[in-house]
Design a protein around this motif. Structure first.
Motif, PDB file in Angstrom:
ATOM      1  N   TYR A  93       0.825  -1.214   0.000  1.00  0.00           N
ATOM      2  CA  TYR A  93       0.000   0.000   0.000  1.00  0.00           C
ATOM      3  C   TYR A  93       0.856   1.259   0.000  1.00  0.00           C
ATOM      4  CZ  TYR A  93      -3.936  -3.073   0.878  1.00  0.00           C
ATOM      5  OH  TYR A  93      -4.886  -4.051   0.749  1.00  0.00           O
ATOM      6  N   VAL A  94       1.991   1.235   0.677  1.00  0.00           N
ATOM      7  CA  VAL A  94       2.863   2.408   0.726  1.00  0.00           C
ATOM      8  C   VAL A  94       3.448   2.700  -0.651  1.00  0.00           C
ATOM      9  CG1 VAL A  94       5.043   3.315   1.641  1.00  0.00           C
ATOM     10  CG2 VAL A  94       3.422   2.173   3.169  1.00  0.00           C
ATOM     11  N   THR A  95       3.929   1.676  -1.337  1.00  0.00           N
ATOM     12  CA  THR A  95       4.541   1.891  -2.651  1.00  0.00           C
ATOM     13  C   THR A  95       3.528   2.373  -3.683  1.00  0.00           C
ATOM     14  OG1 THR A  95       4.246  -0.462  -3.194  1.00  0.00           O
ATOM     15  CG2 THR A  95       6.380   0.215  -2.273  1.00  0.00           C
ATOM     16  N   ALA A  96       2.253   2.106  -3.443  1.00  0.00           N
ATOM     17  CA  ALA A  96       1.224   2.604  -4.373  1.00  0.00           C
ATOM     18  C   ALA A  96       1.216   4.115  -4.429  1.00  0.00           C
ATOM     19  CB  ALA A  96      -0.147   2.081  -3.957  1.00  0.00           C
ATOM     20  N   PHE A  97       1.586   4.770  -3.336  1.00  0.00           N
ATOM     21  CA  PHE A  97       1.626   6.229  -3.314  1.00  0.00           C
ATOM     22  C   PHE A  97       2.859   6.770  -4.028  1.00  0.00           C
ATOM     23  CE2 PHE A  97      -1.238   5.305   0.128  1.00  0.00           C
ATOM     24  CZ  PHE A  97      -2.150   6.344   0.096  1.00  0.00           C
ATOM     25  N   CYS A  98       3.868   5.946  -4.141  1.00  0.00           N
ATOM     26  CA  CYS A  98       5.133   6.409  -4.707  1.00  0.00           C
ATOM     27  C   CYS A  98       5.267   6.055  -6.183  1.00  0.00           C
ATOM     28  CB  CYS A  98       6.290   5.812  -3.903  1.00  0.00           C
ATOM     29  SG  CYS A  98       7.926   6.168  -4.563  1.00  0.00           S
ATOM     30  N   CYS A  99       5.342   4.786  -6.463  1.00  0.00           N
ATOM     31  CA  CYS A  99       5.613   4.375  -7.844  1.00  0.00           C
ATOM     32  C   CYS A  99       4.990   3.027  -8.171  1.00  0.00           C
ATOM     33  CB  CYS A  99       7.121   4.305  -8.083  1.00  0.00           C
ATOM     34  SG  CYS A  99       7.976   3.257  -6.889  1.00  0.00           S
ATOM     35  N   GLY A 100       4.012   2.623  -7.394  1.00  0.00           N
ATOM     36  CA  GLY A 100       3.426   1.308  -7.584  1.00  0.00           C
ATOM     37  C   GLY A 100       2.605   1.186  -8.850  1.00  0.00           C
ATOM     38  N   LYS A 101       2.430  -0.046  -9.290  1.00  0.00           N
ATOM     39  CA  LYS A 101       1.599  -0.325 -10.458  1.00  0.00           C
ATOM     40  C   LYS A 101       0.298  -1.018 -10.044  1.00  0.00           C
ATOM     41  CE  LYS A 101       4.643   1.130 -13.532  1.00  0.00           C
ATOM     42  NZ  LYS A 101       5.733   1.553 -12.638  1.00  0.00           N
ATOM     43  N   GLN A 102      -0.053  -0.925  -8.750  1.00  0.00           N
ATOM     44  CA  GLN A 102      -1.285  -1.546  -8.289  1.00  0.00           C
ATOM     45  C   GLN A 102      -2.490  -0.878  -8.955  1.00  0.00           C
ATOM     46  OE1 GLN A 102       1.148  -0.281  -6.470  1.00  0.00           O
ATOM     47  NE2 GLN A 102       1.664  -1.548  -4.706  1.00  0.00           N
ATOM     48  N   TRP A 103      -3.593  -1.625  -9.042  1.00  0.00           N
ATOM     49  CA  TRP A 103      -4.765  -1.075  -9.733  1.00  0.00           C
ATOM     50  C   TRP A 103      -5.321   0.141  -9.010  1.00  0.00           C
ATOM     51  CZ3 TRP A 103      -9.233  -0.622  -7.042  1.00  0.00           C
ATOM     52  CH2 TRP A 103      -9.442  -1.455  -5.955  1.00  0.00           C
ATOM     53  N   TRP A 104      -5.061   0.278  -7.701  1.00  0.00           N
ATOM     54  CA  TRP A 104      -5.575   1.431  -6.960  1.00  0.00           C
ATOM     55  C   TRP A 104      -4.586   2.595  -6.929  1.00  0.00           C
ATOM     56  CZ3 TRP A 104      -4.123  -3.187  -4.619  1.00  0.00           C
ATOM     57  CH2 TRP A 104      -3.045  -3.140  -3.743  1.00  0.00           C
ATOM     58  N   SER A 105      -3.457   2.461  -7.633  1.00  0.00           N
ATOM     59  CA  SER A 105      -2.465   3.538  -7.702  1.00  0.00           C
ATOM     60  C   SER A 105      -2.739   4.390  -8.939  1.00  0.00           C
ATOM     61  CB  SER A 105      -1.052   2.944  -7.758  1.00  0.00           C
ATOM     62  OG  SER A 105      -0.079   3.968  -7.800  1.00  0.00           O
ATOM     63  N   TYR A 106      -3.716   5.287  -8.818  1.00  0.00           N
ATOM     64  CA  TYR A 106      -4.143   6.093  -9.966  1.00  0.00           C
ATOM     65  C   TYR A 106      -3.207   7.270 -10.225  1.00  0.00           C
ATOM     66  CZ  TYR A 106      -8.375   3.559  -8.656  1.00  0.00           C
ATOM     67  OH  TYR A 106      -9.260   2.582  -8.299  1.00  0.00           O
ATOM     68  N   PHE A 107      -2.814   7.969  -9.173  1.00  0.00           N
ATOM     69  CA  PHE A 107      -1.960   9.151  -9.327  1.00  0.00           C
ATOM     70  C   PHE A 107      -0.764   9.064  -8.374  1.00  0.00           C
ATOM     71  CE2 PHE A 107      -6.150  10.662 -10.727  1.00  0.00           C
ATOM     72  CZ  PHE A 107      -5.818  11.227 -11.950  1.00  0.00           C
ATOM     73  N   PRO A 108       0.171   8.126  -8.626  1.00  0.00           N
ATOM     74  CA  PRO A 108       1.358   8.024  -7.772  1.00  0.00           C
ATOM     75  C   PRO A 108       2.273   9.235  -7.971  1.00  0.00           C
ATOM     76  CG  PRO A 108       1.579   6.597  -9.681  1.00  0.00           C
ATOM     77  CD  PRO A 108       0.182   7.137  -9.725  1.00  0.00           C
ATOM     78  N   LEU A 109       3.141   9.470  -6.990  1.00  0.00           N
ATOM     79  CA  LEU A 109       4.042  10.624  -7.064  1.00  0.00           C
ATOM     80  C   LEU A 109       4.900  10.604  -8.332  1.00  0.00           C
ATOM     81  CD1 LEU A 109       5.206  10.945  -3.363  1.00  0.00           C
ATOM     82  CD2 LEU A 109       3.987  12.679  -4.681  1.00  0.00           C
ATOM     83  N   PHE A 110       5.354   9.406  -8.694  1.00  0.00           N
ATOM     84  CA  PHE A 110       6.102   9.270  -9.942  1.00  0.00           C
ATOM     85  C   PHE A 110       5.180   8.614 -10.964  1.00  0.00           C
ATOM     86  CE2 PHE A 110       9.735   8.603  -6.807  1.00  0.00           C
ATOM     87  CZ  PHE A 110      10.062   9.952  -6.792  1.00  0.00           C
ATOM     88  N   PRO A 111       4.725   9.322 -11.996  1.00  0.00           N
ATOM     89  CA  PRO A 111       5.280  10.551 -12.566  1.00  0.00           C
ATOM     90  C   PRO A 111       4.564  11.846 -12.185  1.00  0.00           C
ATOM     91  CG  PRO A 111       3.734   9.606 -14.101  1.00  0.00           C
ATOM     92  CD  PRO A 111       3.711   8.713 -12.885  1.00  0.00           C
ATOM     93  N   TRP A 112       3.470  11.796 -11.398  1.00  0.00           N
ATOM     94  CA  TRP A 112       2.576  12.949 -11.309  1.00  0.00           C
ATOM     95  C   TRP A 112       3.151  14.140 -10.550  1.00  0.00           C
ATOM     96  CZ3 TRP A 112      -1.547  13.570 -14.297  1.00  0.00           C
ATOM     97  CH2 TRP A 112      -2.010  12.433 -14.973  1.00  0.00           C
ATOM     98  N   LEU A 113       4.185  13.913  -9.741  1.00  0.00           N
ATOM     99  CA  LEU A 113       4.851  15.036  -9.080  1.00  0.00           C
ATOM    100  C   LEU A 113       5.451  15.995 -10.100  1.00  0.00           C
ATOM    101  CD1 LEU A 113       5.827  16.253  -6.346  1.00  0.00           C
ATOM    102  CD2 LEU A 113       7.862  14.798  -6.557  1.00  0.00           C
ATOM    103  N   ALA A 114       5.694  15.508 -11.307  1.00  0.00           N
ATOM    104  CA  ALA A 114       6.291  16.339 -12.353  1.00  0.00           C
ATOM    105  C   ALA A 114       5.443  17.574 -12.656  1.00  0.00           C
ATOM    106  CB  ALA A 114       6.486  15.508 -13.625  1.00  0.00           C
ATOM    107  N   TYR A 115       4.130  17.455 -12.579  1.00  0.00           N
ATOM    108  CA  TYR A 115       3.257  18.558 -12.994  1.00  0.00           C
ATOM    109  C   TYR A 115       3.262  19.737 -12.010  1.00  0.00           C
ATOM    110  CZ  TYR A 115       1.821  15.298 -16.568  1.00  0.00           C
ATOM    111  OH  TYR A 115       1.840  14.430 -17.640  1.00  0.00           O
ATOM    112  N   PRO A 116       3.086  19.533 -10.704  1.00  0.00           N
ATOM    113  CA  PRO A 116       3.216  20.684  -9.807  1.00  0.00           C
ATOM    114  C   PRO A 116       4.614  21.285  -9.821  1.00  0.00           C
ATOM    115  CG  PRO A 116       2.924  18.648  -8.558  1.00  0.00           C
ATOM    116  CD  PRO A 116       2.612  18.334  -9.979  1.00  0.00           C
ATOM    117  N   PHE A 117       5.653  20.462  -9.964  1.00  0.00           N
ATOM    118  CA  PHE A 117       7.010  21.003 -10.049  1.00  0.00           C
ATOM    119  C   PHE A 117       7.164  21.846 -11.313  1.00  0.00           C
ATOM    120  CE2 PHE A 117       9.948  18.303  -7.149  1.00  0.00           C
ATOM    121  CZ  PHE A 117       9.149  18.613  -6.061  1.00  0.00           C
TER     122      PHE A 117
END
Length: 355
Positions: free
Chosen positions: A178-202
């Motif tokens: 569950y933790v890796t889903a927030f970072c870079c996971g490929k789980q089905w519930w990992s819709y907007f993980p930090l990688f790559p989506w952190l790129a947009y606010p930066f």
């Protein structure tokens, strides 16, 4: 470092209209794509019309919202504690929203009517989780990057690149799953993980500091025309690639540098084009609606998900194409009414000096 009076006046006017309008448009496009994902029949979902719906709910939606969030996070005044509090509040909202939109399903799971993992639904990495985590990370590196445009943009490129090279967690430890889903996971519930989506606010933060250094003066119309032409060419040349990724959700949620650069070009293009909208057009109902929705974007996003999420438990992927526009209009109208009621209630309970 100060912004010129002309740029300051442009930015002030821009804050009143264009960004709010674009955020409002983004959340409305999210409504239609959520309806396609959860209510539409598989035949429509897999059709060309379904692909168009996924595209419209893709690049013009979440990337626009996250770039705008980064831009105004860099622009915002206030204390570090205040910025951290805002980020933490978004994380709490993310958890509450997941519980709320999946309430019907969670009750069925608890009653034994449905067999599913409730934790995956509570910690599904939606955009509010992403927003909160992005603001926290931005605050952590703020004193390191300061106003260095290249540093912020390089970090954005790294975030987009990292999603394609970090291997997904394949162990059996459920907590790490569950933790890796927030970072870079490929789980089905990992819709907007930090990688790559952190790129947009930066990228949005980099854009703000680019304007602040006077390297790009958007108050000059000719500069905006050049930006619009250049980004339009980039978007058109790679459009088949961008459309294909947008219409395939696993690729969209876990894209790489190429799609990030294309999506960023798209965001810059529509943002620049919005700056050419005549002021008097904002008197028309539709644009006024988008501006209002953009200013109340979080509450609007929450309400539309509460409606769609709970309805979909009963009629998941069963609605034919001809009924989908009615669902879209109904959910949008009901969300708008609930936002009006919510904000009216807040204004009544606020201290007199804040009304």
């Amino acid at each position: 470092m100060k912004i010129s009076p002309e740029s300051a006046a442009y930015a002030k006017d821009m804050r009143i209209k264009e960004p709010d309008m674009l955020k409002g448009l983004a959340v409305v496009l999210m409504i239609q794509v959520h309806i396609t994902e959860l209510l539409a029949t598989p035949e429509f979902f897999d059709s060309f019309a379904g692909n168009i719906s996924l595209f419209l709910g893709g690049v013009p939606a979440a990337p626009v919202f996250m770039v705008m969030m980064g831009f105004f996070a860099a622009r915002a005044r206030g204390t570090r504690q205040g910025r951290i509090y805002r980020a933490l509040k978004l994380l709490v909202w993310g958890l509450l929203l997941n519980a709320g939109l999946n309430l019907h399903l969670l009750l069925k799971i608890l009653s034994g009517a449905v067999s599913a993992d409730p934790v995956a639904y509570l910690f599904g990495v939606d955009i509010l989780y992403l927003a909160g985590l992005s603001l926290l990370i931005a605050e952590l590196v703020r004193h390191l990057f300061r106003e260095n445009v290249l540093a912020w943009f390089a970090a954005a490129l790294f975030a987009a690149w990292a999603s394609t090279v970090i291997p997904p967690y394949s162990g059996e430890t459920s907590v790490l799953n569950y933790v890796t889903a927030f970072c870079c996971g490929k789980q089905w519930w990992s819709y907007f993980p930090l990688f790559p989506w952190l790129a947009y606010p930066f990228a949005g933060i980099a854009g703000f500091f680019l304007l602040k250094t006077h390297a790009l003066n958007l108050s000059v119309k000719s500069n905006r025309c050049i930006i619009a032409v250049v980004t339009a060419v980039m978007v058109i040349l790679a459009f088949p690639f961008g459309f294909r990724v947008s219409a395939y959700l696993p690729a969209y949620y876990h894209h790489g540098v190429g799609f990030f650069l294309w999506a960023l070009s798209f965001v810059v293009f529509i943002t620049t084009m919005a700056s050419f909208i005549p002021r008097h057009w904002y008197n028309f109902f539709l644009l006024r609606f988008f501006v209002y929705t953009g200013r109340k974007v979080t509450s609007f996003y929450v309400f539309q998900w509460l409606i769609i999420g709970n309805i979909s438990t009963s009629i998941y992927r069963s609605q034919k194409a001809e009924i989908l526009p009615l669902w879209f209009l109904g959910v949008t109208l009901l969300s708008w009414i609930l936002v009006l009621i919510w904000n009216h209630r807040k204004s009544l309970t606020a201290p007199p000096e804040f009304r």
